[in-house]
Design a protein around this motif. Structure first.
Motif, PDB file in Angstrom:
ATOM      1  N   SER A 145       1.902  14.748 -14.778  1.00  0.00           N
ATOM      2  CA  SER A 145       1.260  14.246 -15.732  1.00  0.00           C
ATOM      3  C   SER A 145      -0.131  14.405 -15.508  1.00  0.00           C
ATOM      4  N   LEU A 146      -0.826  14.165 -14.227  1.00  0.00           N
ATOM      5  CA  LEU A 146      -2.080  14.174 -14.190  1.00  0.00           C
ATOM      6  C   LEU A 146      -2.643  15.594 -14.156  1.00  0.00           C
ATOM      7  N   THR A 192       1.960   9.723  -5.370  1.00  0.00           N
ATOM      8  CA  THR A 192       2.290  11.097  -5.112  1.00  0.00           C
ATOM      9  C   THR A 192       3.684  11.758  -5.686  1.00  0.00           C
ATOM     10  N   SER A 193       4.265  10.922  -6.477  1.00  0.00           N
ATOM     11  CA  SER A 193       5.559  11.119  -7.094  1.00  0.00           C
ATOM     12  C   SER A 193       5.151  12.384  -7.994  1.00  0.00           C
ATOM     13  N   PRO A 194       6.358  13.468  -8.293  1.00  0.00           N
ATOM     14  CA  PRO A 194       6.161  14.424  -8.870  1.00  0.00           C
ATOM     15  C   PRO A 194       5.850  14.290 -10.128  1.00  0.00           C
ATOM     16  N   MET A 200       0.857  -1.253   0.021  1.00  0.00           N
ATOM     17  CA  MET A 200       0.167   0.085   0.110  1.00  0.00           C
ATOM     18  C   MET A 200       0.791   1.204  -0.021  1.00  0.00           C
ATOM     19  N   ASP A 201       2.057   1.142   0.711  1.00  0.00           N
ATOM     20  CA  ASP A 201       2.833   2.330   0.643  1.00  0.00           C
ATOM     21  C   ASP A 201       3.470   2.646  -0.297  1.00  0.00           C
ATOM     22  N   TYR A 202       3.620   1.763  -1.226  1.00  0.00           N
ATOM     23  CA  TYR A 202       4.262   1.502  -2.543  1.00  0.00           C
ATOM     24  C   TYR A 202       3.405   2.503  -3.328  1.00  0.00           C
ATOM     25  N   LEU A 203       2.097   2.014  -3.401  1.00  0.00           N
ATOM     26  CA  LEU A 203       0.842   2.757  -4.380  1.00  0.00           C
ATOM     27  C   LEU A 203       0.808   4.241  -4.019  1.00  0.00           C
ATOM     28  N   ILE A 204       1.002   4.527  -2.711  1.00  0.00           N
ATOM     29  CA  ILE A 204       0.958   5.980  -2.458  1.00  0.00           C
ATOM     30  C   ILE A 204       2.232   6.595  -2.696  1.00  0.00           C
ATOM     31  N   GLU A 205       3.442   6.219  -2.877  1.00  0.00           N
ATOM     32  CA  GLU A 205       4.586   6.567  -3.103  1.00  0.00           C
ATOM     33  C   GLU A 205       4.535   7.055  -4.609  1.00  0.00           C
ATOM     34  N   ILE A 206       3.901   6.084  -5.429  1.00  0.00           N
ATOM     35  CA  ILE A 206       3.645   6.169  -6.858  1.00  0.00           C
ATOM     36  C   ILE A 206       2.829   7.359  -7.281  1.00  0.00           C
TER      37      ILE A 206
END
Length: 139
Positions: A16-17, A9-11, A1-7
């Motif tokens: 891109s969004l 919230t990446s700049p 889950m932390d990995y998904l949040i990290e992705i």
């Protein structure tokens, strides 16, 4: 889950969004008036849907155009869903997607939406600015 949040919230993802949101916003501001002006004046005058302009084309061309139109509709639907949580016109973009996608009952839904007084006034205003007559809704 932390990995998904990290992705998420990446700049790079955020930029891109953000760019996709701005492009969707500007695209919808350009696309909506362009599409509304090109609706035939009698498009909603019948209870049944009119034939599409490419109905007489070769079946392969017809299928390619249908697939391309639905893919574009899916892109707008995804962008609209993303814009519900990001800046942009999410609901308007989802509405564009619904008009591009093919599904049962689509014509009745379109007709019902365009017959709403607020939508009808806005559409008539856009068409009037482009020198086009208002849409007819004969029963």
């Amino acid at each position: 889950m932390d990995y998904l949040i990290e992705i998420l919230t990446s700049p790079t993802v955020m930029w891109s969004l953000g760019i996709a949101s701005v492009l969707g916003f500007v695209g919808s501001l350009i696309l909506i008036p362009w599409l509304v002006v090109r609706i035939p004046v009698d498009y909603f005058s019948d209870k049944e849907r009119h034939q599409v302009p490419w109905a007489e084309q070769h079946p392969l061309i017809r299928w390619i155009l249908l697939v391309m139109k639905n893919l574009l509709g899916m892109v707008f639907l995804i962008m609209g869903l993303v814009m519900l949580v990001l800046p942009g016109q999410g609901l308007l973009t989802i509405l564009i997607a619904l008009f591009l996608l093919n599904f049962p009952g689509k014509y009745r839904l379109e007709r019902k939406i365009f017959m709403m007084s607020s939508v009808r006034q806005a559409v008539d205003w856009l068409r009037n600015r482009a020198g086009k007559p208002p849409l007819r809704f004969d029963q």
